[in-house]
Design an enzyme around this catalytic site. Structure first.
Site, PDB file in Angstrom:
ATOM      1  N   ARG A   1      -2.905  -2.111  -3.103  1.00  0.00           N
ATOM      2  CA  ARG A   1      -4.086  -1.299  -2.852  1.00  0.00           C
ATOM      3  C   ARG A   1      -4.044  -0.082  -3.772  1.00  0.00           C
ATOM      4  NH1 ARG A   1      -5.107   3.337   1.481  1.00  0.00           N
ATOM      5  NH2 ARG A   1      -7.350   3.614   1.203  1.00  0.00           N
TER       6      ARG A   1
ATOM      7  N   ARG B   1     -11.327  15.892   8.234  1.00  0.00           N
ATOM      8  CA  ARG B   1     -12.227  16.183   7.118  1.00  0.00           C
ATOM      9  C   ARG B   1     -13.624  16.507   7.638  1.00  0.00           C
ATOM     10  NH1 ARG B   1     -10.910  10.961   3.507  1.00  0.00           N
ATOM     11  NH2 ARG B   1      -9.327  10.506   5.076  1.00  0.00           N
TER      12      ARG B   1
ATOM     13  N   GLU C   1      -7.547  -5.253   6.033  1.00  0.00           N
ATOM     14  CA  GLU C   1      -7.562  -4.976   4.604  1.00  0.00           C
ATOM     15  C   GLU C   1      -6.458  -5.729   3.869  1.00  0.00           C
ATOM     16  OE1 GLU C   1      -8.918  -0.583   3.875  1.00  0.00           O
ATOM     17  OE2 GLU C   1      -7.898  -0.660   5.823  1.00  0.00           O
TER      18      GLU C   1
ATOM     19  N   HIS D   1     -13.013   2.764   1.066  1.00  0.00           N
ATOM     20  CA  HIS D   1     -12.904   1.773   2.147  1.00  0.00           C
ATOM     21  C   HIS D   1     -13.602   0.458   1.773  1.00  0.00           C
ATOM     22  CE1 HIS D   1     -12.670   5.431   5.055  1.00  0.00           C
ATOM     23  NE2 HIS D   1     -11.449   5.008   4.765  1.00  0.00           N
TER      24      HIS D   1
ATOM     25  N   ASN E   1       0.869  -1.180   0.000  1.00  0.00           N
ATOM     26  CA  ASN E   1       0.000   0.000   0.000  1.00  0.00           C
ATOM     27  C   ASN E   1       0.901   1.223   0.000  1.00  0.00           C
ATOM     28  OD1 ASN E   1      -1.792   2.068   0.461  1.00  0.00           O
ATOM     29  ND2 ASN E   1      -2.609   1.253   2.369  1.00  0.00           N
TER      30      ASN E   1
END
Length: 398
Positions: free
Chosen positions: A87, A237, A381, A176, A10
């Site tokens: 990823r 965010r 993940e 996600h 990743n």
């Protein structure tokens, strides 16, 4: 012969997360992080079992860091790699599942870069570097957006002119996806259902947060949209705001688009609300001490999450359970309890003792009797990326 090995990578703009996974194993053989790449402080951290080590790599770029991984992978691999799984954040509408990487796939990832300018270019740097270092191994791309390509048009379209969708790809994509898919599959197994079956609400809560409605291994709706800014309150965010906020801040304060983007992506969310931190652990401690900003941030976070989850039930024919995951979802009984308290209309109710006593890092159920299932499931993940990479290799015609 031993079960197959997959190296999961990743890549960020200045970092590489990695994990060497054996097929069927719940824990990686080795995992780690190369960070601060292309700086004098570049270094490589890794963990194998209980052993943690660090190696300085001053000035290293992505390819140098990946080359430094070779002997580490060799020490823990008892057979050649079967795949390197990458990823990739944004696949646009090009990808509905994992893909073997070739030049055409690389071009499609690059074409989606305007939709994820902070992520896809970094992913590409890592992929190209890894393909040079691990040049005898199939490379696969697993897209954050792919799982959500099952959303129907009424869920993914914005109420905007058709040409913006057709010509510019302006629609809701969701992110996600790897995490949402993994925990929903684990939930079905935990409740004795066939893998991938069930009607679930999932909440992936970390520095980035998103919710999702899943039916039988298909995403029907999710909170994030064209970019990862839409939806829930996150670490820095804002999540959803009035779209006319851009125009208001420009007229009132003279701010330009980069300034407003920085506000919404890096200065808002938990950090902006609390005036203290984007880390939920810090905010919970401050909340206990009576910090008003921390308390407000927690209350807004939980209410907005609950409102999103309640709205997502419109996509489902029934509700088999609610799943919490991610760093906050897995480790914060307070956030779970406050969120579910807003969802009584769905019949959801937390058992306070089970919620408090669930060991960190362990999957379990925390609902009261009579409530639909409420589950806490640690996400993985990297394991999902490894599984999807091997499934792709096993597919007919691969």
């Amino acid at each position: 012969m031993s079960s197959r090995l997959v190296l999961v990578i990743n890549c960020g703009s200045s970092s590489i997360k990695f994990a060497l996974r054996r097929e069927g194993d719940s824990q990686p053989l080795i995992s780690g992080l190369a960070e601060q790449l292309e700086s004098p402080s570049a270094c490589l951290h890794w963990k194998a079992g209980s052993l943690k080590q660090t190696r300085e790599l001053p000035g290293a770029d992505h390819q140098t860091a990946l080359t430094a991984l070779l002997p580490l992978i060799g020490e823990h691999a008892d057979q050649p790699l079967s795949a390197v799984g990458h990823r990739v954040v944004h696949g646009g509408e090009h990808f509905t599942g994992a893909s073997l990487i070739d030049e055409q796939v690389l071009q499609a990832i690059e074409a989606s870069a305007p939709l994820a300018p902070l992520h896809n270019p970094a992913n590409l740097i890592g992929i190209r570097a890894a393909m040079l270092v691990f040049d005898q191994v199939p490379h696969t791309a697993i897209f954050d957006t792919a799982f959500h390509q099952s959303m129907p048009p009424h869920a993914y379209r914005y109420a905007l002119p058709e040409n913006l969708y057709r010509e510019q790809g302006v629609r809701r994509y969701g992110f996600h996806g790897t995490s949402h898919r993994y925990v929903s599959r684990q939930a079905s197994l935990l409740l004795g259902k066939p893998s991938g079956s069930g009607a679930w609400l999932t909440a992936h809560l970390g520095n980035g947060c998103s919710s999702c409605a899943i039916l039988d291994d298909h995403s029907l709706d999710t909170s994030m949209g064209l970019t990862p800014l839409e939806g829930l309150v996150m670490g820095t965010r804002s999540g959803d705001v009035d779209p006319n906020l851009y125009a208001h801040l420009h007229r009132a304060l003279g701010w330009d688009i980069p300034r407003i983007e920085n506000l919404l992506n890096r200065e808002s969310g938990l950090l902006g609300l609390s005036g203290l931190s984007n880390d939920m652990r810090t905010l919970e401690e401050a909340h206990k001490q009576g910090h008003a900003g921390a308390t407000l941030a927690i209350e807004v976070f939980c209410y907005r999450l609950a409102r999103s989850l309640a709205g997502l039930t419109a996509a489902l024919p029934r509700l088999d359970g609610l799943i919490f995951t991610g760093g906050i979802g897995e480790n914060s009984p307070l956030i779970r309890a406050k969120t579910v308290a807003h969802l009584q209309v769905l019949g959801l109710s937390v058992d306070p003792a089970a919620n408090q006593q669930l060991p960190r890092g362990q999957a379990g159920q925390i609902q009261q009797a009579g409530s639909p299932a409420i589950l806490v499931i640690p996400t993985d993940e990297e394991r999902q990326i490894a599984d999807e990479s091997l499934a792709l290799l096993d597919a007919p015609g691969a």
